[in-house]
Scaffold this active site. Structure first.
Site, PDB file in Angstrom:
ATOM      1  N   LYS A 106       0.829  -1.217   0.000  1.00 30.75           N
ATOM      2  CA  LYS A 106       0.000   0.000   0.000  1.00 30.75           C
ATOM      3  C   LYS A 106       0.857   1.258   0.000  1.00 30.75           C
ATOM      4  O   LYS A 106       0.476   2.257  -0.603  1.00 30.75           O
ATOM      5  CB  LYS A 106      -1.020  -0.006   1.145  1.00 30.75           C
ATOM      6  CG  LYS A 106      -0.430  -0.009   2.539  1.00 30.75           C
ATOM      7  CD  LYS A 106      -1.529  -0.044   3.559  1.00 30.75           C
ATOM      8  CE  LYS A 106      -0.989  -0.095   4.987  1.00 30.75           C
ATOM      9  NZ  LYS A 106       0.236  -0.888   5.204  1.00 30.75           N
ATOM     10  N   ARG A 126      -6.193   2.212  11.302  1.00 32.40           N
ATOM     11  CA  ARG A 126      -5.881   0.796  11.433  1.00 32.40           C
ATOM     12  C   ARG A 126      -6.803   0.115  12.436  1.00 32.40           C
ATOM     13  O   ARG A 126      -6.669  -1.088  12.657  1.00 32.40           O
ATOM     14  CB  ARG A 126      -4.444   0.655  11.942  1.00 32.40           C
ATOM     15  CG  ARG A 126      -3.452   0.220  10.898  1.00 32.40           C
ATOM     16  CD  ARG A 126      -2.118   0.158  11.609  1.00 32.40           C
ATOM     17  NE  ARG A 126      -1.133  -0.640  10.952  1.00 32.40           N
ATOM     18  CZ  ARG A 126      -0.219  -0.148  10.117  1.00 32.40           C
ATOM     19  NH1 ARG A 126      -0.211   1.104   9.790  1.00 32.40           N
ATOM     20  NH2 ARG A 126       0.695  -0.944   9.615  1.00 32.40           N
ATOM     21  N   ARG A 134      12.261  -6.744   2.142  1.00 32.25           N
ATOM     22  CA  ARG A 134      12.122  -5.298   2.272  1.00 32.25           C
ATOM     23  C   ARG A 134      13.323  -4.683   2.997  1.00 32.25           C
ATOM     24  O   ARG A 134      13.852  -5.251   3.935  1.00 32.25           O
ATOM     25  CB  ARG A 134      10.835  -4.967   3.045  1.00 32.25           C
ATOM     26  CG  ARG A 134      10.639  -3.472   3.198  1.00 32.25           C
ATOM     27  CD  ARG A 134       9.208  -3.121   3.379  1.00 32.25           C
ATOM     28  NE  ARG A 134       8.762  -3.359   4.749  1.00 32.25           N
ATOM     29  CZ  ARG A 134       7.528  -3.015   5.154  1.00 32.25           C
ATOM     30  NH1 ARG A 134       6.661  -2.494   4.314  1.00 32.25           N
ATOM     31  NH2 ARG A 134       7.181  -3.242   6.398  1.00 32.25           N
ATOM     32  N   ARG A 137      14.045  -3.721   8.600  1.00 30.81           N
ATOM     33  CA  ARG A 137      13.316  -3.178   9.747  1.00 30.81           C
ATOM     34  C   ARG A 137      13.175  -4.255  10.816  1.00 30.81           C
ATOM     35  O   ARG A 137      12.923  -5.403  10.507  1.00 30.81           O
ATOM     36  CB  ARG A 137      11.922  -2.735   9.303  1.00 30.81           C
ATOM     37  CG  ARG A 137      11.785  -1.252   9.188  1.00 30.81           C
ATOM     38  CD  ARG A 137      10.564  -0.893   8.404  1.00 30.81           C
ATOM     39  NE  ARG A 137       9.323  -1.374   9.035  1.00 30.81           N
ATOM     40  CZ  ARG A 137       8.111  -1.080   8.560  1.00 30.81           C
ATOM     41  NH1 ARG A 137       7.986  -0.342   7.490  1.00 30.81           N
ATOM     42  NH2 ARG A 137       7.045  -1.543   9.164  1.00 30.81           N
ATOM     43  N   ARG A 146       2.119  -9.369  13.188  1.00 27.75           N
ATOM     44  CA  ARG A 146       1.527  -8.198  12.527  1.00 27.75           C
ATOM     45  C   ARG A 146       0.373  -8.612  11.621  1.00 27.75           C
ATOM     46  O   ARG A 146      -0.633  -7.919  11.526  1.00 27.75           O
ATOM     47  CB  ARG A 146       2.591  -7.452  11.714  1.00 27.75           C
ATOM     48  CG  ARG A 146       3.522  -6.639  12.602  1.00 27.75           C
ATOM     49  CD  ARG A 146       4.794  -6.289  11.900  1.00 27.75           C
ATOM     50  NE  ARG A 146       4.602  -5.364  10.802  1.00 27.75           N
ATOM     51  CZ  ARG A 146       5.412  -5.283   9.749  1.00 27.75           C
ATOM     52  NH1 ARG A 146       6.453  -6.086   9.643  1.00 27.75           N
ATOM     53  NH2 ARG A 146       5.176  -4.402   8.815  1.00 27.75           N
TER      54      ARG A 146
HETATM   55  P1  ADP Z   1       3.372  -1.769   7.747  1.00 30.46           P
HETATM   56  O1  ADP Z   1       2.188  -1.270   6.971  1.00 30.46           O
HETATM   57  O2  ADP Z   1       4.410  -2.336   6.888  1.00 30.46           O
HETATM   58  O3  ADP Z   1       3.021  -2.613   8.918  1.00 30.46           O
HETATM   59  P2  ADP Z   1       3.857   0.898   8.832  1.00 30.46           P
HETATM   60  O4  ADP Z   1       5.103   1.574   8.446  1.00 30.46           O
HETATM   61  O5  ADP Z   1       2.583   1.414   8.285  1.00 30.46           O
HETATM   62  O6  ADP Z   1       4.117  -0.602   8.434  1.00 30.46           O
HETATM   63  O7  ADP Z   1       3.723   0.847  10.415  1.00 30.46           O
HETATM   64  C1  ADP Z   1       4.759   0.355  11.243  1.00 30.46           C
HETATM   65  C2  ADP Z   1       4.306   0.267  12.679  1.00 30.46           C
HETATM   66  O8  ADP Z   1       3.914   1.574  13.139  1.00 30.46           O
HETATM   67  C3  ADP Z   1       3.076  -0.601  12.928  1.00 30.46           C
HETATM   68  O9  ADP Z   1       3.413  -1.961  13.088  1.00 30.46           O
HETATM   69  C4  ADP Z   1       2.531   0.023  14.221  1.00 30.46           C
HETATM   70  O10 ADP Z   1       3.257  -0.377  15.349  1.00 30.46           O
HETATM   71  C5  ADP Z   1       2.784   1.491  14.001  1.00 30.46           C
HETATM   72  N1  ADP Z   1       1.634   2.178  13.343  1.00 30.46           N
HETATM   73  C6  ADP Z   1       1.622   2.792  12.135  1.00 30.46           C
HETATM   74  N2  ADP Z   1       0.416   3.299  11.858  1.00 30.46           N
HETATM   75  C7  ADP Z   1      -0.379   2.997  12.918  1.00 30.46           C
HETATM   76  C8  ADP Z   1      -1.751   3.210  13.235  1.00 30.46           C
HETATM   77  N3  ADP Z   1      -2.559   3.860  12.396  1.00 30.46           N
HETATM   78  N4  ADP Z   1      -2.207   2.730  14.425  1.00 30.46           N
HETATM   79  C9  ADP Z   1      -1.411   2.093  15.282  1.00 30.46           C
HETATM   80  N5  ADP Z   1      -0.127   1.833  15.044  1.00 30.46           N
HETATM   81  C10 ADP Z   1       0.405   2.271  13.880  1.00 30.46           C
END
Ligand code: ADP
Ligand code: ZN
Length: 210
Positions: free
Chosen positions: A13, A88, A123, A156, A167
Site C-alpha cells: 500500500k 488501522r 524489504r 526493519r 503483525r
Molecule cells: P506496515 O504497513 O508495513 O506494517 P507501517 O510503516 O505502516 O508498516 O507501520 C509500522 C508500525 O507503526 C506498525 O506496526 C505500528 O506499530 C505502528 N503504526 C503505524 N500506523 C499505525 C496506526 N494507524 N495505528 C497504530 N499503530 C500504527
C-alpha cells in the site's frame, strides 16, 4: 481528493500510495513513517511508540490519532491527501469521521498472507530518510545504499519473520474489519495486489479514477 490506502503490512500500500501521490500531486501521509521519525528523534510519543512498534503491535489510538490530526491540518493537505497506514482500527476510523474530513475512497490492496511473508523478508528501509526498497522488486541502484539520500538501507526490526506473523494476525483481527466499515459507507474499492508492481499500479489508478 482524500484517499485511504488499506492493506496488510507488506501488501504494497505504501508503494501504491506514493505512486498515486505523484499522479494526483497530493501528499502521502504515512503514520508508520511519522512514528519512525519520532522514535529516531526521541520525542515523547516516539519513546512511547517504540516498544509497540518493535514488537509488531499497534501503537495506541490516542497517539496516532493525535499526530494524524495535526498533520492533515497542514497547508499541503488543502487539495487532498492519501492516508497510508491510517486508520488501522475502527476507533481510528471513527475519530477520522469526527474530524469532519470527507474521505472519497478507500483503496484496499489485497494480497494473500503467504505472498506477504515472502515480500517482507526482502524489504529494506533507509536508516536516514525512511525510503522503502525491496531486494527483488524495487532494488536500490547500489546495494545497501539509499537512492534518495545515500543513507544505509537495513531490515526493519519488525520485518523479522516471527514479528511479521503477529503483525498479520493483528491486521486480520483489528484492521480488516475496516473493510466492512467503509463498504457500509460505499467507499471501498479492492485492488488485486498479487501481481507485478506495474500491474497493480495500473489497477490502482483505475480504481482511484473510477
Ligand atoms: P506496515 O504497513 O508495513 O506494517 P507501517 O510503516 O505502516 O508498516 O507501520 C509500522 C508500525 O507503526 C506498525 O506496526 C505500528 O506499530 C505502528 N503504526 C503505524 N500506523 C499505525 C496506526 N494507524 N495505528 C497504530 N499503530 C500504527
Ligand atoms: Zn535515504
Amino acid at each position: 481528493m482524500n484517499l485511504i490506502f488499506l492493506g496488510a503490512p507488506g501488501a504494497g500500500k505504501g508503494t501504491q500510495a506514493e505512486y498515486i501521490s505523484e499522479e494526483l500531486n497530493i501528499p502521502t501521509i504515512s503514520t508508520g513513517n511519522m512514528l519512525r521519525a519520532a522514535v529516531k528523534a526521541g520525542t515523547d510519543y516516539g519513546l512511547k511508540a517504540k516498544e509497540a512498534m518493535d514488537s509488531g503491535a499497534l501503537v495506541s489510538d490516542d497517539i496516532v490519532i493525535g499526530i494524524l490530526k495535526d498533520r492533515i491540518l497542514e497547508d499541503d493537505c488543502k487539495n487532498g491527501f492519501i492516508l497510508d497506514g491510517f486508520p488501522r482500527t475502527v476507533v481510528q476510523a471513527q475519530a477520522l469521521d469526527n474530524m469532519g474530513v470527507t474521505i472519497d475512497k478507500v483503496v484496499e490492496i489485497n494480497v494473500a498472507d503467504e505472498k506477504i511473508q515472502q515480500r517482507l523478508s526482502g524489504r529494506r528501509v533507509c536508516e536516514s530518510c525512511g525510503n522503502s526498497y525491496h531486494i527483488d522488486f524495487k532494488p536500490t541502484k547500489v546495494d545497501g545504499v539509499c537512492d534518495a539520500c545515500g543513507g544505509k538501507t537495513v531490515i526493519r526490526k519488525d520485518d523479522e519473520p516471527a514479528t511479521v506473523l503477529s503483525r498479520l494476525a493483528t491486521y486480520h483481527e483489528v484492521t480488516a474489519p475496516l473493510k466492512d466499515y467503509y463498504q457500509a459507507q460505499g467507499k471501498l474499492v479492492t485492488v488485486d495486489g498479487q501481481e507485478e508492481i506495474a500491474d497493480t499500479k495500473k489497477l490502482t489508478l483505475e480504481a482511484v479514477k473510477a
